[in-house]
Structures are given as structure tokens and as C-alpha cells.
Motif scaffolding. Sequence first.
Motif, short mmCIF file in Angstrom:
data_model
loop_
_atom_site.label_atom_id
_atom_site.label_comp_id
_atom_site.label_asym_id
_atom_site.label_seq_id
_atom_site.Cartn_x
_atom_site.Cartn_y
_atom_site.Cartn_z
N ALA A 70 37.98 -31.32 22.50
CA ALA A 70 38.38 -31.23 21.09
C ALA A 70 37.31 -30.50 20.28
O ALA A 70 36.12 -30.76 20.43
CB ALA A 70 38.63 -32.61 20.51
N ARG A 71 37.75 -29.58 19.40
CA ARG A 71 36.83 -28.77 18.61
C ARG A 71 37.10 -28.95 17.13
O ARG A 71 38.26 -29.19 16.73
CB ARG A 71 36.97 -27.29 18.99
CG ARG A 71 36.70 -27.01 20.47
CD ARG A 71 37.11 -25.62 20.86
NE ARG A 71 38.55 -25.39 20.64
CZ ARG A 71 39.22 -24.38 21.17
NH1 ARG A 71 38.60 -23.50 21.93
NH2 ARG A 71 40.52 -24.24 20.92
N VAL A 72 36.07 -28.83 16.33
CA VAL A 72 36.23 -28.96 14.88
C VAL A 72 37.29 -27.97 14.39
O VAL A 72 37.26 -26.78 14.75
CB VAL A 72 34.88 -28.70 14.16
CG1 VAL A 72 35.09 -28.67 12.64
CG2 VAL A 72 33.88 -29.77 14.55
N GLY A 73 38.23 -28.46 13.60
CA GLY A 73 39.32 -27.65 13.08
C GLY A 73 40.61 -27.78 13.87
O GLY A 73 41.67 -27.39 13.38
N ASP A 74 40.54 -28.33 15.10
CA ASP A 74 41.76 -28.52 15.88
C ASP A 74 42.72 -29.47 15.18
O ASP A 74 42.31 -30.39 14.45
CB ASP A 74 41.44 -29.11 17.26
CG ASP A 74 40.85 -28.09 18.23
OD1 ASP A 74 40.80 -26.90 17.88
OD2 ASP A 74 40.46 -28.50 19.34
N VAL A 75 44.00 -29.26 15.44
CA VAL A 75 45.03 -30.18 14.98
C VAL A 75 45.13 -31.33 15.98
O VAL A 75 45.14 -31.11 17.19
CB VAL A 75 46.39 -29.47 14.86
CG1 VAL A 75 47.50 -30.46 14.50
CG2 VAL A 75 46.31 -28.36 13.84
N VAL A 76 45.20 -32.55 15.48
CA VAL A 76 45.41 -33.73 16.33
C VAL A 76 46.90 -34.05 16.32
O VAL A 76 47.53 -34.14 15.25
CB VAL A 76 44.61 -34.94 15.81
CG1 VAL A 76 44.85 -36.16 16.69
CG2 VAL A 76 43.13 -34.61 15.74
N ALA A 77 47.49 -34.20 17.50
CA ALA A 77 48.93 -34.41 17.60
C ALA A 77 49.23 -35.46 18.65
O ALA A 77 48.43 -35.74 19.54
CB ALA A 77 49.64 -33.10 17.96
N VAL A 78 50.42 -36.06 18.55
CA VAL A 78 50.87 -37.03 19.55
C VAL A 78 52.29 -36.70 19.98
O VAL A 78 53.07 -36.11 19.22
CB VAL A 78 50.83 -38.49 19.03
CG1 VAL A 78 49.41 -38.95 18.77
CG2 VAL A 78 51.70 -38.65 17.79
N ALA A 79 52.62 -37.11 21.20
CA ALA A 79 53.99 -37.06 21.70
C ALA A 79 54.32 -38.46 22.19
O ALA A 79 53.51 -39.10 22.85
CB ALA A 79 54.13 -36.04 22.83
N GLY A 80 55.50 -38.94 21.87
CA GLY A 80 55.89 -40.29 22.25
C GLY A 80 55.77 -41.25 21.09
O GLY A 80 55.40 -40.89 19.97
N THR A 81 56.09 -42.52 21.35
CA THR A 81 56.08 -43.53 20.31
C THR A 81 54.71 -44.18 20.17
O THR A 81 53.91 -44.19 21.10
CB THR A 81 57.12 -44.63 20.60
OG1 THR A 81 56.79 -45.25 21.85
CG2 THR A 81 58.52 -44.05 20.69
N LEU A 82 54.45 -44.73 19.00
CA LEU A 82 53.21 -45.46 18.72
C LEU A 82 53.56 -46.77 18.02
O LEU A 82 54.27 -46.77 17.01
CB LEU A 82 52.27 -44.65 17.84
CG LEU A 82 51.61 -43.40 18.44
CD1 LEU A 82 50.91 -42.61 17.35
CD2 LEU A 82 50.64 -43.79 19.54
N VAL B 64 40.61 -32.57 13.72
CA VAL B 64 39.29 -32.83 14.27
C VAL B 64 38.25 -32.33 13.27
O VAL B 64 38.35 -31.21 12.77
CB VAL B 64 39.10 -32.12 15.63
CG1 VAL B 64 37.69 -32.34 16.17
CG2 VAL B 64 40.14 -32.60 16.64
N CYS B 65 37.26 -33.17 12.97
CA CYS B 65 36.24 -32.78 12.00
C CYS B 65 34.85 -32.97 12.62
O CYS B 65 34.70 -33.54 13.70
CB CYS B 65 36.37 -33.60 10.71
SG CYS B 65 36.29 -35.39 10.93
N ALA B 66 33.85 -32.47 11.93
CA ALA B 66 32.48 -32.61 12.41
C ALA B 66 32.12 -34.08 12.53
O ALA B 66 32.67 -34.94 11.81
CB ALA B 66 31.52 -31.90 11.46
N ARG B 67 31.22 -34.37 13.44
CA ARG B 67 30.85 -35.75 13.71
C ARG B 67 30.41 -36.46 12.43
O ARG B 67 29.53 -35.99 11.71
CB ARG B 67 29.72 -35.80 14.73
CG ARG B 67 29.33 -37.20 15.16
CD ARG B 67 30.45 -37.87 15.93
NE ARG B 67 30.08 -39.23 16.33
CZ ARG B 67 30.89 -40.03 16.99
NH1 ARG B 67 32.10 -39.62 17.34
NH2 ARG B 67 30.50 -41.24 17.33
N ALA B 68 31.08 -37.58 12.13
CA ALA B 68 30.76 -38.38 10.95
C ALA B 68 30.14 -39.70 11.39
O ALA B 68 29.84 -39.90 12.55
CB ALA B 68 32.04 -38.61 10.13
#
Length: 319
Positions: free
Chosen positions: A149-161, A287-291
Motif C-alpha cells: 500500500a502506498r500513500v494516495g492509494d484508494v482503499v477498497a473492499v469486495a464482499g460484505t462487512l 492510504v495516508c502517510a504514517r500517523a
Amino acid sequence: MSEGKILSRILAALPPSRAIVGPGDDAAVLAMPDGRVVATTDTLVHGPDFRLAWTSGFDLGWKSAVVNLSDVAAMGAAPTALLVALAMPEQTAMSFIEEFAAGLRAACDSVAPGCAVEGGDLTVSDTLTVAVTALGSLQGQPPVLRSGARVGDVVAVAGTLGAAGRGLALLFDRFRDAEGVPCAVDLTSLSDAEAADLSAQLRPEPPVSLGPVAAAAGATAMMDVSDGLVLDASRMAEASGVSVSIQSDSLGLDASSALTGGEDHALLATFAHGSELPEGFRAIGVVCARASSAVLVDGAAFTGRGGWDPYNDWDATRG
């Protein structure tokens, strides 16, 4: 019955072998045209992982398969074979074992066509235990790791949560006796929504086919959500040296369950900013810089319980 007779009944319930050498010898021989093998193992133990009062043989076979199939998919691979070790108390009924085998077969047919049980082991134990090893093929793609994972990436899911977590809570809240001992589920007492949540817990349907799809679409990181979205997202963030920022309004009406419930076996993935998400995936954050926290929810550090940790959360006194 003898081990040989039990094994013959199990094999009769499974589909024909797809291997070069299948069950019957000391080991199977599998074709791996890609030259690489994805391998994973998961164990389900009566007590912390399932209760026979709540779980049929078919349910146990199904779940034993899909929790492993989902891990293979999370690497971007297609499942090709399962190896199943079953340790059973002496009083286990043959009908239960046949139902278990039928559940294995149905799960493979449903979520991973082309995958079959190609071997395993039988033994006796005071505690019913299932250990499954799943193998998969990358089909020419590089594996998708948690660490990409890299800063700026979109976080996405497939399936139910969240549904499986609600289903588990339903079992503990409604189907234990006065002493806390699990008792049989009365399906007639459930609403349609409750029945759906229970099904998600006992027979989860992970989007296994979307693992290779995500890999082909350029997923930079991916993992199976088995222990809870926040907990698993924190593992991805730690491996990648970043933080994951989730928007709760992207998780539906029950964001709390979606954030902390486990065992839906959704796929959590990251994709480069501006890329088109493959069908079946939906954006839930960035995804953001380490906080200061590995996971942020609506911009704030998440400090509550993020999911299931068997070493912290298993309580034998709960039934």
C-alpha cells in the motif's frame, strides 16, 4: 468404523480428483503450470472457532474450506487444491462426517470452481479439530502482498462487512441456556435480516473469484478480512509503513459492525489513485502517510477494539 472405511465414505462425497495423482497414495501430485504455489493453512477448533450446538457438519465443511480459499484469493491467486486433516472424537457420527465432506465440496463448487480436496489425514482427538491447507496458482501474476500500500492509494473492499459478526452475537445472545451452554438454533424465531446474518457467520461466501481480478487490475496490496476491518487494516498499514483512513459513511448503515466484526472474509485491497476499481470493489477510504494510529476513522485515530484476537478474546466460560 475403521479409518479406511471412514475415508472411503468421505471420498465418495467429494468430487473426482483433479490432480495428476490424487487421494490413495502417500501424497498427491499436482500440476502447477505457473511454477509457483500459493499455500496457506487455517485450523478450526471446537470451542474458540465453532460450536456443534450451532454448527452442522455441512456448515463446518463449508466454513473450513472458504476461510482458506479466501486467503489464497487475497494473494491474487486462484485456488487449486485443499488438503484436509480431521481430528475427531470417537463418538463422531458417520453422518456428520459425510455432511462435512458435502460442505467441503459445495464450498469449492460455489466460490472456487476447479478446486478440489486432493488429500489429508484422519485421526482421533477429544476435541473436534479441522486443519485445512489450501494451494493456489498465481496464473502468471505477481503475488499481491499486504506490504504494497502506498500513500494516495484508494482503499477498497469486495464482499460484505459486519454480517458475520452480527450473526455470532446473535448466537451468543439468543441461543444459550441459563448456564450459558450453547443450544440449538430455532430458525423460526429469526427475522429475515437475522437469518441472513446467521448464514453469513455459519456459511460465509467470500468473493474468491475477485482476488485474481484485483491482481490483474493492479492492486498494490490486498488481504482477507477475517478478524475485523480495523484490525486487519492495521496489519496492512503496519506492513506497508502507512496509515489507512476509512470513511464510516462508506460502510453502510451499521458502520460499527462493519468496522469491528470479523469472519465475513471480504477482500481488502488498495489501488493506485485515479485507477478504475474492478467490478465488485467499492472505495471506503485512502492510504495516508504514517500517523499516530495505523487506522483512522473519519480522520480520528481508532482506539477501540478493532476485531477478534483469539489470545485476547477467547473466553471458555462463555459456552
